[in-house]
Scaffold this active site. Structure first.
Site, PDB file in Angstrom:
ATOM      1  N   ARG A  91       0.639  -1.183  -0.085  1.00  0.00           N
ATOM      2  CA  ARG A  91       0.104  -0.181   0.155  1.00  0.00           C
ATOM      3  C   ARG A  91       0.855   1.477  -0.050  1.00  0.00           C
ATOM      4  O   ARG A  91      -0.043   2.324  -0.311  1.00  0.00           O
ATOM      5  CB  ARG A  91      -1.016  -0.395   0.963  1.00  0.00           C
ATOM      6  N   GLN A  92       1.972   1.122   0.843  1.00  0.00           N
ATOM      7  CA  GLN A  92       3.118   2.535   1.109  1.00  0.00           C
ATOM      8  C   GLN A  92       3.995   2.089  -0.230  1.00  0.00           C
ATOM      9  O   GLN A  92       5.130   2.272   0.003  1.00  0.00           O
ATOM     10  CB  GLN A  92       3.569   2.297   2.752  1.00  0.00           C
ATOM     11  N   LYS A 184     -16.785   3.166  -2.443  1.00  0.00           N
ATOM     12  CA  LYS A 184     -15.848   3.411  -1.742  1.00  0.00           C
ATOM     13  C   LYS A 184     -14.975   5.126  -0.815  1.00  0.00           C
ATOM     14  O   LYS A 184     -14.435   5.008  -1.490  1.00  0.00           O
ATOM     15  CB  LYS A 184     -15.103   2.249  -1.284  1.00  0.00           C
ATOM     16  N   SER A 214      -8.806  -7.381   5.343  1.00  0.00           N
ATOM     17  CA  SER A 214      -7.899  -6.509   6.754  1.00  0.00           C
ATOM     18  C   SER A 214      -8.980  -6.627   7.596  1.00  0.00           C
ATOM     19  O   SER A 214      -9.430  -7.416   8.220  1.00  0.00           O
ATOM     20  CB  SER A 214      -7.460  -5.486   6.021  1.00  0.00           C
ATOM     21  N   THR A 218     -14.856  -2.828   4.955  1.00  0.00           N
ATOM     22  CA  THR A 218     -15.312  -2.857   2.942  1.00  0.00           C
ATOM     23  C   THR A 218     -16.288  -3.471   2.752  1.00  0.00           C
ATOM     24  O   THR A 218     -16.953  -3.387   2.634  1.00  0.00           O
ATOM     25  CB  THR A 218     -14.398  -2.726   2.839  1.00  0.00           C
TER      26      THR A 218
HETATM   27  C1  R5P Z   1      -8.095  -1.403  -0.394  1.00  0.00           C
HETATM   28  O1  R5P Z   1      -7.918  -0.228  -1.560  1.00  0.00           O
HETATM   29  C2  R5P Z   1      -8.521  -3.170  -0.322  1.00  0.00           C
HETATM   30  O2  R5P Z   1      -8.310  -3.700  -1.935  1.00  0.00           O
HETATM   31  C3  R5P Z   1      -9.108  -3.321   0.287  1.00  0.00           C
HETATM   32  O3  R5P Z   1     -10.669  -2.854   0.211  1.00  0.00           O
HETATM   33  C4  R5P Z   1      -9.567  -2.943   1.749  1.00  0.00           C
HETATM   34  O4  R5P Z   1      -8.127  -3.413   1.675  1.00  0.00           O
HETATM   35  C5  R5P Z   1     -10.189  -4.091   2.960  1.00  0.00           C
HETATM   36  O5  R5P Z   1      -9.680  -3.343   3.721  1.00  0.00           O
HETATM   37  P1  R5P Z   1     -10.551  -3.319   5.953  1.00  0.00           P
HETATM   38  O6  R5P Z   1     -11.251  -5.373   5.108  1.00  0.00           O
HETATM   39  O7  R5P Z   1      -9.585  -3.336   6.641  1.00  0.00           O
HETATM   40  O8  R5P Z   1     -11.718  -2.537   5.388  1.00  0.00           O
END
Ligand code: R5P
Length: 285
Positions: A91-92, A184, A214, A218
């Site tokens: 991500r970073q 989102k 994670s 989402t």
């Molecule tokens: C974000 O861009 C990724 O594609 C996932 O949507 C994100 O990492 C999901 O994170 P979490 O389960 O914490 O919402």
């Protein structure tokens, strides 16, 4: 070809060895009382083509990966291909603010030590590859995800955000069904908002497909949207199931949750061993 499976990816390495009809290398991994890792390659692998499989998550497995590479540097192997099924820190991929570390660059510098090639599955950032000087092979878990969904009569595959649309579309294409995405907005690392959108989900069996789950926030928000639009069944699938804290509990809002084995979890129901084996085989020829 000889396969070494680190602690993060021992199950997947075993499946990969099965797919390739290759031998798993005997190894030893220990943790000292202070949690420092110790690794040792037990078999003689001098002159062999070696494949090292170790996901870069969580941090203790990243350190273990570097220890494997250090051990291998002394063993006069013919070649080393490094498979990082889940590439953490992607991500970073740039300094968003002055003074920040470019985390994936820091990992890349070490991951490629002694390696001739690097393989990963569904890297979160397309920009990550630029930090690797060795040959970069990014594989897609879409065939594995679609394989699981095939018997479930999916009407529609939905990405929870635009960034995941390409991934969701690949799965949808393999299932011969439609794809769409939700809008989102990430508020912070624990909170997301999914904007209302007109969706044709009434009475449908919908699969939400993402690269990473994670905290589960989402998927929970996306599922709520789909239920509001009358979806009959909501199945959530991802390549990399991190499932931090109580994510799997929260995800009980879905009818089913599954992930691949790039990370081991209670819902790693499908394997990417075939996808990786195919790529390694193709390289061999
Ligand atoms: C974000 O861009 C990724 O594609 C996932 O949507 C994100 O990492 C999901 O994170 P979490 O389960 O914490 O919402």
């Amino acid at each position: 070809m000889k396969i070494i499976g680190g602690s993060a990816s021992s199950d997947l390495a075993g499946r990969l060895a099965g797919e390739l009809n290759a031998n798993l290398v005997a190894t030893e991994v220990k943790r000292f009382p202070d949690d420092e890792a110790y690794v040792r390659v037990v078999d003689d692998i001098t002159g062999e083509d070696v494949v090292l499989v170790q996901s870069a998550y969580p941090d203790r497995n990243i350190v273990e990966l570097f220890l494997w590479q250090d051990a291998l540097a002394d063993l006069s192997v013919k070649s080393l291909r490094v498979i990082i099924p889940y590439l953490g820190y992607a991500r970073q991929d740039k300094a968003f603010l002055k003074g920040e570390a470019v985390s994936i660059r820091a990992l890349a510098n070490l991951i490629q030590t002694g390696a001739s090639e690097m393989y990963t599955v569904d890297a979160h950032s397309k920009g990550a590859s630029r930090y690797f000087d060795v040959r970069w092979n990014e594989l897609s878990a879409a065939p594995a995800l679609a394989g699981h969904l095939k018997s479930l009569n999916i009407d529609s595959v939905l990405a929870p955000d635009k960034g995941a649309l390409e991934h969701a579309k690949r799965v949808a294409d393999l299932l011969n069904c439609e794809s769409d995405y939700l809008e989102k907005k990430r508020i912070d690392s624990h909170t997301v908002e999914v904007s209302p959108k007109s969706l044709d989900a009434g009475g449908k069996v919908v699969a939400i497909v993402d690269d990473i789950i994670s905290t589960g926030g989402t998927i929970v928000k996306a599922t709520e949207q789909l239920r509001e639009h009358g979806a009959k069944t909501v199945i959530a699938g991802c390549t990399h199931g991190l499932f931090v804290a109580d994510a799997l509990e929260k995800l009980k809002v879905c009818d089913e949750v599954f992930s691949t084995d790039t990370l081991m979890s209670p819902v790693s129901k499908v394997t990417v061993a075939g996808v990786i084996a195919e790529a390694l085989g193709a390289q061999r020829d």
